[in-house]
Design a protein around this motif. Structure first.
Motif, PDB file in Angstrom:
ATOM      1  N   THR A 268     -11.708   3.806   0.418  1.00  0.00           N
ATOM      2  CA  THR A 268     -11.715   3.260   1.777  1.00  0.00           C
ATOM      3  C   THR A 268     -12.411   1.907   1.804  1.00  0.00           C
TER       4      THR A 268
ATOM      5  N   VAL B  45      -1.474   7.943   3.976  1.00  0.00           N
ATOM      6  CA  VAL B  45      -2.062   8.976   3.119  1.00  0.00           C
ATOM      7  C   VAL B  45      -1.709  10.372   3.633  1.00  0.00           C
ATOM      8  N   TYR B  46      -1.875  10.581   4.944  1.00  0.00           N
ATOM      9  CA  TYR B  46      -1.625  11.920   5.499  1.00  0.00           C
ATOM     10  C   TYR B  46      -0.186  12.367   5.249  1.00  0.00           C
ATOM     11  N   ARG B  47       0.772  11.508   5.596  1.00  0.00           N
ATOM     12  CA  ARG B  47       2.162  11.926   5.452  1.00  0.00           C
ATOM     13  C   ARG B  47       2.586  12.048   3.988  1.00  0.00           C
TER      14      ARG B  47
ATOM     15  N   GLU C 266     -11.381  -0.995  11.509  1.00  0.00           N
ATOM     16  CA  GLU C 266     -11.319   0.477  11.464  1.00  0.00           C
ATOM     17  C   GLU C 266     -10.013   0.974  12.091  1.00  0.00           C
ATOM     18  N   ARG C 267      -9.547   0.254  13.105  1.00  0.00           N
ATOM     19  CA  ARG C 267      -8.272   0.625  13.716  1.00  0.00           C
ATOM     20  C   ARG C 267      -7.128   0.418  12.718  1.00  0.00           C
TER      21      ARG C 267
ATOM     22  N   LEU D 269      -7.387   0.812   9.519  1.00  0.00           N
ATOM     23  CA  LEU D 269      -7.445   1.984   8.633  1.00  0.00           C
ATOM     24  C   LEU D 269      -6.787   3.189   9.309  1.00  0.00           C
ATOM     25  N   ASP D 270      -7.103   3.398  10.598  1.00  0.00           N
ATOM     26  CA  ASP D 270      -6.546   4.563  11.304  1.00  0.00           C
ATOM     27  C   ASP D 270      -5.040   4.465  11.477  1.00  0.00           C
ATOM     28  N   LEU D 271      -4.525   3.267  11.718  1.00  0.00           N
ATOM     29  CA  LEU D 271      -3.103   3.139  12.065  1.00  0.00           C
ATOM     30  C   LEU D 271      -2.206   2.845  10.862  1.00  0.00           C
TER      31      LEU D 271
ATOM     32  N   LEU E 200     -10.200  -0.752   0.342  1.00  0.00           N
ATOM     33  CA  LEU E 200      -9.169  -1.136   1.314  1.00  0.00           C
ATOM     34  C   LEU E 200      -9.760  -2.040   2.397  1.00  0.00           C
TER      35      LEU E 200
ATOM     36  N   TYR F  90       0.832  -1.203   0.000  1.00  0.00           N
ATOM     37  CA  TYR F  90       0.000   0.000   0.000  1.00  0.00           C
ATOM     38  C   TYR F  90       0.867   1.255   0.000  1.00  0.00           C
TER      39      TYR F  90
ATOM     40  N   VAL G 225      -3.482   3.001   7.101  1.00  0.00           N
ATOM     41  CA  VAL G 225      -3.842   3.774   5.907  1.00  0.00           C
ATOM     42  C   VAL G 225      -3.733   5.276   6.159  1.00  0.00           C
ATOM     43  N   ALA G 226      -4.329   5.743   7.285  1.00  0.00           N
ATOM     44  CA  ALA G 226      -4.375   7.193   7.532  1.00  0.00           C
ATOM     45  C   ALA G 226      -2.980   7.824   7.577  1.00  0.00           C
ATOM     46  N   PRO G 227      -2.022   7.279   8.343  1.00  0.00           N
ATOM     47  CA  PRO G 227      -0.684   7.898   8.346  1.00  0.00           C
ATOM     48  C   PRO G 227       0.000   7.831   6.976  1.00  0.00           C
TER      49      PRO G 227
END
Lengths: 195, 195
Positions: free
Chosen positions: A120, A156-158, A145-146, A148-150, A123, A94, A152-154
């Protein structure tokens, strides 16, 4: 919107999708994305425009769908026989996808299209395949969902908003926070380490 | 790029910034953002264009800076006297900001400007204020990059790319993962719970 999600279906539906996707890819080689129209795509794909509207709802969703297929390939996630290793392999792939040029463009396409939640859900579908396998083996499962938060989110964000994408080591360390049954010495600060 | 980061500085530099920001805000009321030029802003602000180029590097960075100031107000984070409560208050405010219409637009502006990392550094500055206070009180400190990964990344990712923003409860639960000295019973799966 009638976009199909996760694992692709077979039969006539799959043939229509393949033909419309191919038409979009061909036309994008010949002309600018901004000048592309649904009737044009329909004519090239040999379907009616209403078939496209019924299935994708709008051109932006179709374009995002084609981009997603390019970036998030429709293959089963690697099966290593162990949950953590499966998730590590998925995370590595990913990260590669999102930090690629098509991956960054996809995120921008999705952001300007009217279909948030689409990637989302793809994924979630991929992660669920990994979790289903782990469940069949009797492993303890993390919350999807956790993940995704731990994971995927970092990523995409970074990749989009910080100076640099996350490193694989950073993501693996976040994965450890998501996994139940983690070696407690690396996670908690309780007395047993001192006994 | 010469953008100042985090806490604003005082004196002449602050006056130039205030005047240029005010000029941008005024001009954006009168005309479309796409037609805005640096010489125009300079004339309105009573500075030379080279002052703007020296300070912001390019128009997109200046526009993002003005948008950031609107969305991320330059005030010290709430001081509750305790790290977890400070971070909860900060998280609640950040969620409010990012899910607002100006907040979503800001994320899109930043994405299309050439200054990634800009907002991230402002957020680091705000979080560092909270961590410095906690350190002065002798509290154990979480890693600031982990706070970005666990609080900021899910907020931005879910707001922009998922069906809905995260709930405050989801974010508080992620915050618990980031904090050292967490009640081990909620974090780890080690033997001491069964003893």
């Amino acid at each position: 919107m009638a976009i199909k999600e996760g694992i692709r279906t077979g039969g006539r539906s799959a043939r229509v999708q393949a033909s419309v996707h191919a038409a979009v890819r061909e036309l994008l080689k010949e002309q600018d994305r901004a000048s592309l129209t649904v009737p044009q795509i329909a004519a090239r794909a040999g379907v009616t425009p209403s078939t496209i509207y019924r299935r994708w709802g709008e051109l932006a969703a179709l374009l995002a769908d084609v981009a997603v297929e390019r970036v998030l390939p429709d293959v089963a996630p690697l099966d290593t026989g162990e949950l953590r290793a499966d998730l590590r392999a998925w995370t590595e792939q990913y990260l590669d996808e999102i930090t690629s040029e098509p991956g960054r463009n996809l995120m921008r396409d999705v952001l300007s299209s009217a279909c948030p939640g689409y990637c989302t859900n793809i994924l979630r579908g991929q992660l669920q395949v990994i979790l289903d396998r782990a469940q069949a083996r009797g492993e303890a499962l993390p919350d999807i969902e956790r993940l995704l938060d731990l994971l995927v989110a970092p990523t995409v964000y970074r990749t989009l908003f910080a100076e640099a994408p996350p490193t694989l080591e950073q993501l693996y360390s976040l994965l450890d926070l998501a996994l139940p049954g983690q070696d407690p010495a690396t996670l908690c600060h309780c007395d047993h380490r001192r006994r």
